[in-house]
Scaffold this motif. Structure first.
Motif, PDB file in Angstrom:
ATOM      1  N   ILE B 138      -0.689   3.331  -0.052  1.00  0.00           N
ATOM      2  CA  ILE B 138      -1.078   1.921  -0.095  1.00  0.00           C
ATOM      3  C   ILE B 138      -0.827   1.346  -1.488  1.00  0.00           C
ATOM      4  N   ILE B 139      -1.109   2.152  -2.494  1.00  0.00           N
ATOM      5  CA  ILE B 139      -0.863   1.673  -3.858  1.00  0.00           C
ATOM      6  C   ILE B 139       0.623   1.379  -4.071  1.00  0.00           C
ATOM      7  N   ARG B 142       1.437  -1.772  -2.354  1.00  0.00           N
ATOM      8  CA  ARG B 142       0.894  -2.916  -3.089  1.00  0.00           C
ATOM      9  C   ARG B 142       1.828  -3.306  -4.232  1.00  0.00           C
ATOM     10  N   HIS B 143       2.415  -2.282  -4.861  1.00  0.00           N
ATOM     11  CA  HIS B 143       3.289  -2.555  -5.998  1.00  0.00           C
ATOM     12  C   HIS B 143       4.563  -3.295  -5.604  1.00  0.00           C
ATOM     13  N   ARG B 145       4.767  -6.032  -4.516  1.00  0.00           N
ATOM     14  CA  ARG B 145       4.663  -7.432  -4.914  1.00  0.00           C
ATOM     15  C   ARG B 145       5.364  -7.698  -6.250  1.00  0.00           C
ATOM     16  N   VAL B 155       2.107  -7.504   2.140  1.00  0.00           N
ATOM     17  CA  VAL B 155       1.600  -7.002   0.866  1.00  0.00           C
ATOM     18  C   VAL B 155       0.329  -7.753   0.474  1.00  0.00           C
ATOM     19  N   LEU B 158      -2.392  -6.455   2.688  1.00  0.00           N
ATOM     20  CA  LEU B 158      -2.802  -5.128   2.235  1.00  0.00           C
ATOM     21  C   LEU B 158      -3.702  -5.246   1.014  1.00  0.00           C
ATOM     22  N   GLN B 159      -3.289  -6.146   0.128  1.00  0.00           N
ATOM     23  CA  GLN B 159      -4.017  -6.359  -1.109  1.00  0.00           C
ATOM     24  C   GLN B 159      -5.432  -6.875  -0.837  1.00  0.00           C
ATOM     25  N   SER B 160      -5.513  -7.801   0.129  1.00  0.00           N
ATOM     26  CA  SER B 160      -6.837  -8.376   0.384  1.00  0.00           C
ATOM     27  C   SER B 160      -7.719  -7.345   1.098  1.00  0.00           C
ATOM     28  N   ASP B 162      -7.519  -4.164   0.666  1.00  0.00           N
ATOM     29  CA  ASP B 162      -7.849  -3.156  -0.336  1.00  0.00           C
ATOM     30  C   ASP B 162      -8.974  -3.645  -1.243  1.00  0.00           C
ATOM     31  N   TYR B 173      -9.769  -2.596  -6.454  1.00  0.00           N
ATOM     32  CA  TYR B 173      -9.103  -2.068  -5.270  1.00  0.00           C
ATOM     33  C   TYR B 173      -9.771  -0.757  -4.869  1.00  0.00           C
ATOM     34  N   THR B 175      -8.472   1.594  -3.153  1.00  0.00           N
ATOM     35  CA  THR B 175      -7.550   2.722  -3.310  1.00  0.00           C
ATOM     36  C   THR B 175      -7.518   3.244  -4.731  1.00  0.00           C
TER      37      THR B 175
END
Lengths: 181, 330, 538
Positions: B138-139, B142-143, B145, B155, B158-160, B162, B173, B175
């Motif tokens: 997941i990290i 996220r990257h 972005r 993304v 996923l970010q929200s 997380d 986050y 994660t």
């Protein structure tokens, strides 16, 4: 029966020490076997030894000697008879108990102590040690007994005698060697 | 000892980056050349390893069967653990890769008996491993972005997700916390379980420290030593568009992070981390157990010296005849 | 003294003592009861194996060929190029330790090099040293070590302390199969003439006479005749047991222990009774008088050499398809290898049961059906009648054999047969049966007398589970479908759980089977049925 009262109180601590020493002992060089997985079926050796020690200690404390005690002793020594090269190593877990008890009780001993009880305790353990030696010998004998039985059972030999088999032929010039070291 | 060496190696790497960027100002080297190089090594190395595995044939179909086979129609077969066709093999593999099913098996219901049973490690290994890998994935996602503009919806979503708990500012986050905890657990069990420590190599500790270092530097620059995010995005978009420029003033923490990531990428193809690719190629898992229904061909199957029936009969013809056994040649 | 004395609480906290030495620095100790005797020269020469010689593992000098190192490294390179499994398994292990406490030899012996992961590392370390960049540059730091004579000795010790049971593979997140690694290790050892007698001599016998015991054709016939006579005694019926009969519908191949070993033999009587009762048109073969394949424990090539006779005999005798008897590793070969190495069997027909008409779809290419599949199908279609009470003197449990459980998955067929033929059946605990079954400790050619103590150690996890059902349900019969189990588990039971006997599944079938015109005097062991012994005295 002051000593036995103390033992009853200190039972868990004594047992934990004893298990640790006995299981650490069950080792290969200085590598220790898994103690974490103490599942009866997943790790039978650790289970058998630790539950056996518990039975033995409980009976000593309760000053009883039932079949359960004999069974527990036999199960542990059986494992040890395959692991240890010498009987002295196979039965030394009982000597460890003696040491643990000695150390433990020393802390609580008042002046003069209670020699009669200590003596009885030691005699009980000594008797267990003697039984353990007997069991060890019995197990070793059993191993050799099984070995000879297996060899006798091996139909191959019988057939050979009955002239029904003929192993792969020796070629000319081969050294007629025998299996076995 | 191996753990110390590994820790030392990671510290050394951090020092290299610290000196390189912090004192000697090698921004282009650490911001452009090394990342490009590492990424190239990663791609080529990964492909090289996969191809190297793939050119070795699979001479035999040897799945490890973990359930009832498909045989008689009225016997219920275990499709998942003993797949008989490609479809169920894919499902088996998917569950293996996504949920670590085999690791979980150790913890399946066991008779709980005896005095004090501690189930300890097995379950934790599964949970820790799973948490570690999922958090990592997941990290990485996220990257993403940093590499596209505008940032794609998944993304952002996923970010929200997380950051669901809305703790702290910037939002913590989940994660980030999980990966640090999971990596620490994986390290701790390696050190404190004597059997596992006994089998652990430098190569087992090093990636853990490396990933731990990446996570910690990442967290530090997000939550503590704030860095210039827009400058970072300028740099990352520059990589993507092959117009790289290393802006100054992003902050040293970013370069430490980036350098460790670069090392991880470059190290990846030469390490046990290749289990990422290898798991898909394991013949004990990725083949269907339909051996007797469908012939498997071994490309190097060669003729061997056998003992033929003719030779056998030639040797034993007389005794066979005596025993009234039929023979080919009288 | 009091200074040295540890307080109770302190003692209780001592939970482990870390090993002081790296495993690579621990030299192998070759001592009695943990290794197998080397192969005799005659057997190795008969099979044209290299470097056969007289040597003793306890000597310092193993008389290795001069260029042994070159041979091993070349062999290793060759195997890496031939097997993706081997190559992948060399590379992807992360040493998570999930397999460690899954091996019966590790659990029973406590020797860390019996942890599957470490057994594989014995080979991996050499692989890294000579075949990987990281190993070449970083050496020991990358887990690499140089190939020395001690490494070879270690391999000999530990690759012959693995029964290729695959239990570790079940729990490995990547399915890494130690059996595969052990096979490669043994293949390399055999290139140096470091084979063991219990594998290479049966292989030589098998190559020559068709079976591991070296039984010649007339000996085979004698023993089958003997069985026919015995069956007459126990059932009052004289059955036909055709041998080398051309044009029979089915070729029947069994492990050779079935017609000589005890208790295999009683299951053999069960086969004969069953085939007679359903009127099966079948034949034995004196040439294919062994389904088992000790070649599997030597090398892929040897496996192929020994296996070739089965299809060859099926072709010569003109049968339509083949049935195989109860055996473990025999079925690993038949199921996972035979069609590939010696197929295609396009001269045979897709197996169809002549009694029930069932098409064995799962065997349509290999054309070989497991006897338990065949019998379960008969029972399901009510083609045989059983009197279950004839097995009432047994309280039964079932041991899944490693190879058929984890290399095939034949788990419910035998249970269905057992439940149909006896009244008292109890499975052992869940984590010791089916795919998680514990090995007998003697498989893959290491069931020797000299190795007995190691076998008893390795057999303990299995025996422990049997003990549990014995205490709980009074189990006195451990059934299984493997010739090695039947040969070696009696010793394991005798030591750990006295009073439990071994039997094949088809012995129960033979006991319970109601045959037309039978006059049963007792079970296939010649013992009276339960209840009968009382009647006799009345």
């Amino acid at each position: 029966m002051i000593i036995y009262d103390i033992l009853r109180q200190r039972r868990d601590i004594i047992l934990k020490q004893w298990k640790n020493i006995a299981l650490n002992q069950y080792s290969f060089g200085d590598f220790k076997i898994h103690k974490e997985n103490n599942n009866r079926f997943g790790n039978p050796v650790a289970y058998t030894i630790s539950s056996g020690l518990e039975t033995i200690l409980d009976e000593i404390i309760a000053e009883t000697h039932t079949v359960k005690l004999d069974d527990a002793l036999e199960e542990i020594v059986k494992i040890k008879s395959l692991q240890a090269e010498k009987p002295s190593i196979a039965v030394d877990f009982l000597f460890h108990l003696k040491n643990i008890l000695k150390n433990d009780l020393d802390d609580f001993r008042q002046d003069g102590g209670y020699p009669g009880e200590i003596e009885k305790l030691h005699t009980d353990i000594d008797n267990l040690i003697l039984s353990a030696f007997d069991i060890f010998m019995k197990c070793r004998e059993k191993i050799y007994d099984i070995k000879s039985k297996e060899i006798m059972k091996r139909s191959y030999r019988l057939l050979e005698r009955a002239n029904m088999v003929d192993p792969a032929p020796r070629r000319k010039g081969d050294v007629d060697d025998e299996i076995g070291c | 000892m191996n753990a110390f060496y590994a820790l030392f190696a990671v510290i050394l790497l951090l020092l290299v980056a610290w000196v390189g960027v912090g004192t000697v100002d090698l921004y282009s080297l650490f911001g452009i050349i090394i990342p490009y190089l590492a990424f190239t090594i990663f791609i080529l190395g990964f492909l090289y390893r996969i191809i190297k595995w793939a050119i070795s044939p699979v001479p035999f179909r040897i799945p490890t069967t973990c359930g009832q086979q498909k045989s008689l129609p009225w016997l219920k077969s275990s499709k998942l653990d003993n797949p008989h066709n490609a479809f169920w093999t894919i499902i088996r593999m998917a569950l293996e890769v996504l949920t670590f099913r085999s690791l979980f098996r150790s913890t399946r219901a066991e008779l709980r008996e005896g005095p004090k049973i501690t189930y300890g490690d097995t379950k934790w290994l599964w949970a820790g491993g799973l948490a570690f890998h999922w958090a990592f994935l997941i990290i990485i996602l996220r990257h993403y972005r940093f590499f596209v503009e505008p940032v794609p919806a998944f993304v952002l979503y996923l970010q929200s997700m997380d950051g669901l708990f809305q703790i702290g500012l910037p939002v913590l986050y989940i994660t980030d916390a999980v990966i640090v905890v999971a990596a620490s657990y994986l390290f701790v069990r390696r050190v404190f379980i004597p059997q596992v420590r006994y089998i652990s190599l430098f190569a087992d500790y090093f990636p853990l420290f490396l990933i731990g270092g990446i996570a910690v530097t990442g967290i530090l620059m997000r939550y503590f030593t704030k860095i210039d995010v827009s400058a970072v995005k300028e740099l990352t978009l520059g990589w993507i568009n092959f117009k790289p420029a290393a802006p100054e003033g992003i902050g040293i923490m970013f370069y430490l992070h980036l350098f460790l990531v670069s090392v991880l990428f470059a190290y990846f193809p030469f390490s046990k981390l290749m289990h990422l690719g290898g798991i898909f190629l394991s013949p004990a898992r990725n083949l269907a157990n339909n051996n007797r229904a469908k012939r498997h061909v071994n490309p190097w199957n060669y003729d061997v010296k056998v003992h033929t029936y003719e030779e056998y009969e030639d040797e034993f013809r007389e005794v066979m005849k005596e025993a009234d056994l039929p023979v080919e040649k009288e | 003294m009091s200074d040295e004395k540890l307080k109770s609480e302190q003692l209780a906290d001592i939970d482990y003592n870390p090993p002081s030495k790296d495993w690579m620095d621990v030299k192998p100790v070759i001592k009695k009861g943990t290794f197998n005797y080397p192969a005799v020269e005659a057997s190795e020469k008969y099979l044209d194996l290299p470097f056969s010689r007289k040597w003793d593992p306890r000597d310092d000098d193993w008389k290795l060929p001069e260029n042994w190192k070159e041979i091993v490294l070349k062999g290793l390179k060759d195997l890496l190029g031939k097997y993706r499994s081997f190559k992948v398994f060399m590379d992807i292990c992360v040493r998570c330790g999930a397999c460690a406490d899954k091996c019966h030899f590790y659990l029973g012996s406590g020797d860390p090099k019996n942890m599957p992961v470490l057994r594989a590392e014995l080979l991996r370390s050499v692989y890294r040293n000579d075949f990987t960049t990281a190993g070449k540059i970083f050496g020991k730091l990358a887990g690499a070590r140089e190939l020395t004579e001690d490494v070879i000795k270690e391999w000999f010790l530990y690759f012959y302390q693995c029964t290729e049971c695959r239990r570790c593979s079940v729990f490995c997140p990547y399915g890494i199969d130690t059996a595969e690694i052990t096979m490669m290790g043994r293949e390399l050892l055999n290139k140096l003439g470091l084979g063991i007698d219990w594998i290479n001599t049966p292989a030589a016998n098998c190559f020559r006479t068709g079976n591991h015991l070296g039984i010649q054709p007339h000996g085979f016939k004698d023993s089958v005749d003997f069985a026919v006579d015995d069956l007459l005694d126990f059932t009052g019926i004289r059955v036909e047991a055709p041998i080398n009969k051309k044009g029979a519908e089915i070729l029947f191949v069994v492990p050779s222990a079935d017609y000589f070993g005890d208790p295999h033999y009683f299951g053999f009587l069960g086969y004969l009774a069953l085939f007679h009762e359903i009127g099966l048109d079948y034949t034995f073969s004196t040439f294919a008088s062994e389904g088992g394949n000790f070649g599997l424990f030597h090398s892929a090539e040897m496996m192929k050499r020994l296996n070739a006779k089965i299809y060859a005999e099926a072709r010569r005798l003109g049968v339509k398809w083949i049935i195989g008897g109860e055996c473990g590793h025999m079925w690993r070969v038949l199921h996972q290898y035979m069609d590939t190495i010696n197929g295609p069997a396009d001269f045979l027909e897709e197996p169809v049961s002549p009694i029930t008409g069932t098409k064995f779809e799962n065997a349509k290419s290999t054309k070989m059906v497991h006897i338990a599949e065949f019998t379960a199908d008969l029972i399901k279609h009510n083609k045989v009648k059983f009197d279950r009470s004839r097995n009432d003197h047994w309280i039964v449990t079932f041991h899944d054999s490693c190879n058929t459980a984890r290399g095939m998955g034949i788990l419910d067929e035998p249970r269905y047969i057992i439940r149909s033929t006896c009244n008292n059946f109890y499975d052992m605990p869940e984590n010791t049966i089916r795919e998680q079954t514990f090995c007998c400790g003697s498989g893959s050619g290491i069931g020797t007398d000299e190795n007995l103590e190691m076998r008893l150690r390795g057999g303990f996890p299995r025996a422990n589970a049997v003990k549990y059902v014995r205490e709980k349900h009074g189990v006195n019969l451990l059934t299984c479908m493997c010739a090695i189990d039947k040969a070696t588990l009696p010793a394991v039971m005798d030591f750990w759980v006295p009073g439990v006997e071994l039997a094949g599944v088809h012995e129960l079938v033979g006991n319970a089977l109601i045959m037309k015109g039978e006059k049963r005097s007792g079970d296939l062991r010649g013992q009276p049925f339960k209840g009968e012994e009382v009647k006799e005295h009345v």
